[in-house]
Design an enzyme around this catalytic site. Structure first.
Site, PDB file in Angstrom:
ATOM      1  N   LYS A   1      -9.143  14.678  -9.163  1.00  0.00           N
ATOM      2  CA  LYS A   1      -9.826  13.892 -10.200  1.00  0.00           C
ATOM      3  C   LYS A   1      -9.123  12.540 -10.324  1.00  0.00           C
ATOM      4  O   LYS A   1      -8.373  12.289 -11.268  1.00  0.00           O
ATOM      5  CB  LYS A   1      -9.787  14.666 -11.521  1.00  0.00           C
ATOM      6  CG  LYS A   1     -10.853  14.278 -12.500  1.00  0.00           C
ATOM      7  CD  LYS A   1     -10.960  15.341 -13.564  1.00  0.00           C
ATOM      8  CE  LYS A   1     -11.664  14.900 -14.810  1.00  0.00           C
ATOM      9  NZ  LYS A   1     -13.056  14.563 -14.625  1.00  0.00           N
TER      10      LYS A   1
ATOM     11  N   HIS B   1       0.828  -1.208   0.000  1.00  0.00           N
ATOM     12  CA  HIS B   1       0.000   0.000   0.000  1.00  0.00           C
ATOM     13  C   HIS B   1       0.863   1.258   0.000  1.00  0.00           C
ATOM     14  O   HIS B   1       0.654   2.186  -0.756  1.00  0.00           O
ATOM     15  CB  HIS B   1      -0.928   0.047   1.220  1.00  0.00           C
ATOM     16  CG  HIS B   1      -2.082  -0.897   1.108  1.00  0.00           C
ATOM     17  ND1 HIS B   1      -1.927  -2.247   0.967  1.00  0.00           N
ATOM     18  CD2 HIS B   1      -3.413  -0.662   1.110  1.00  0.00           C
ATOM     19  CE1 HIS B   1      -3.114  -2.819   0.881  1.00  0.00           C
ATOM     20  NE2 HIS B   1      -4.038  -1.877   0.964  1.00  0.00           N
TER      21      HIS B   1
HETATM   22  N1  PMP Z   1     -17.675  16.532 -11.227  1.00  0.00           N
HETATM   23  C1  PMP Z   1     -17.193  15.309 -11.493  1.00  0.00           C
HETATM   24  C2  PMP Z   1     -17.216  14.262 -10.424  1.00  0.00           C
HETATM   25  C3  PMP Z   1     -16.690  15.007 -12.776  1.00  0.00           C
HETATM   26  O1  PMP Z   1     -16.194  13.787 -13.048  1.00  0.00           O
HETATM   27  C4  PMP Z   1     -16.745  16.010 -13.783  1.00  0.00           C
HETATM   28  C5  PMP Z   1     -16.281  15.695 -15.173  1.00  0.00           C
HETATM   29  N2  PMP Z   1     -14.916  15.744 -15.277  1.00  0.00           N
HETATM   30  C6  PMP Z   1     -17.235  17.267 -13.449  1.00  0.00           C
HETATM   31  C7  PMP Z   1     -17.696  17.502 -12.159  1.00  0.00           C
HETATM   32  C8  PMP Z   1     -17.256  18.378 -14.469  1.00  0.00           C
HETATM   33  O2  PMP Z   1     -15.936  18.828 -14.686  1.00  0.00           O
HETATM   34  P1  PMP Z   1     -15.519  19.541 -16.040  1.00  0.00           P
HETATM   35  O3  PMP Z   1     -16.449  20.681 -16.225  1.00  0.00           O
HETATM   36  O4  PMP Z   1     -14.112  19.982 -15.800  1.00  0.00           O
HETATM   37  O5  PMP Z   1     -15.646  18.523 -17.132  1.00  0.00           O
END
Ligand code: PMP
Length: 287
Positions: free
Chosen positions: A147, A102
């Site tokens: 992300k 981990h």
């Molecule tokens: N929230 C989440 C959880 C996402 O996966 C996304 C898509 N990437 C978004 C919001 C919207 O982000 P963006 O406008 O940068 O595509």
């Protein structure tokens, strides 16, 4: 036609086996991704996406191996090789390969790849008529501003949406005042009430690039913007609602679970922001 991908500095046909089964992205979800629109061979908000990814990599102590220009050149080369002008560019970085423990070794070589596919097909009538969404409990962790490739809750939420004939699932959390909406499984959430544009505050959600663009557009047009805790009850009673994302742009929402919003009509302000965002796109293509 042969589709190429970029992997750690070189281009390969897309099905070339390149990743080790000891890759930490595969074993632990120890990695990050971005999705960027390619429009007429150029890339929307490229530097904003790369910044978000680089900042998250710094937070997770994953070394970020490329500069923005190198990545832009690689992305451009993919448009040329794959003959794609309108597409979606997927970027992933993982911490790389290491024995499966981990804790991570201080030094690993990250794996980094770019995949450019044609833009997915979506019915125009979604934007014209609006979509239905459902709610799904926000069972995710405390670092949703990153992300990461840990997307199982998002996958389950979207699957539930699909099985309910809905376009998207909005995550919900609870506090003393009730149920509130955080974000969609892959989108940000907006509502309009009495001329105020409201969106979920940046409290353990992803700072969406489209969300930021819509806020910027609204402020320029002197529309009042409130980043706030968006309660489900208020959302249902709003005058207009929409969701935003790189792929969905400004998508009107007319139904949540089985409740119609504003009798199912798309509002004027939503339509205005939809068309303003189209203009914004044209002005923010990079290369
Ligand atoms: N929230 C989440 C959880 C996402 O996966 C996304 C898509 N990437 C978004 C919001 C919207 O982000 P963006 O406008 O940068 O595509």
């Amino acid at each position: 036609m042969k589709i190429y991908i970029f992997f750690n500095g070189d281009f390969y046909p897309e099905k070339t086996p390149l990743l080790s089964i000891l890759d930490r992205g595969l074993c632990f979800g120890d990695g990050l991704f971005e999705l960027i629109r390619c429009i007429k061979g150029r890339f929307l908000l490229f530097s904003k996406h790369i910044k978000r990814m680089r900042d998250s990599a710094t937070f997770l102590e994953i070394p970020f191996p490329y500069g923005e220009n190198e990545l832009l050149n690689a992305a451009k080369e993919l448009t040329r090789r794959n003959k794609i002008k309108d597409g979606e560019l997927y970027i992933e970085i993982t911490r790389g390969e290491a024995p499966r423990y981990h804790q991570f070794p201080k030094k690993t070589e990250p794996n980094f790849f770019l995949v450019l596919n044609p833009l997915r097909e979506m019915p125009e009538e979604c934007w014209a008529r609006g979509v239905k969404v459902i709610t799904f409990p926000d069972i995710r962790w405390g670092y949703c501003h990153l992300k990461t490739i840990n997307l199982l809750p998002n996958v389950l939420a979207k699957e539930m949406a699909k099985n309910s004939n809905a376009y998207e699932a909005f995550f919900t959390r609870e506090d003393k005042k009730g149920t509130y909406l955080t974000e969609g499984s892959s989108s940000s959430i907006f509502a309009i009430k009495n001329g105020f544009l409201m969106t979920s505050e940046l409290d353990n959600i992803l700072p969406g690039t489209t969300r930021a663009a819509v806020i910027e557009i609204a402020m320029k047009r002197k529309i009042s913007v409130k980043e706030t805790r968006l309660y489900l009850k208020e959302f249902i009673e709003s005058d207009e609602a929409f969701l935003t994302s790189t792929v969905s742009e400004v998508m009107p929402v007319i139904k949540i679970n089985d409740r119609l919003i504003a009798s199912g009509m798309i509002g004027d302000l939503t339509l205005k922001l939809q068309s303003e965002y189209k203009k914004f796109i044209k002005e923010h293509l990079e290369w």
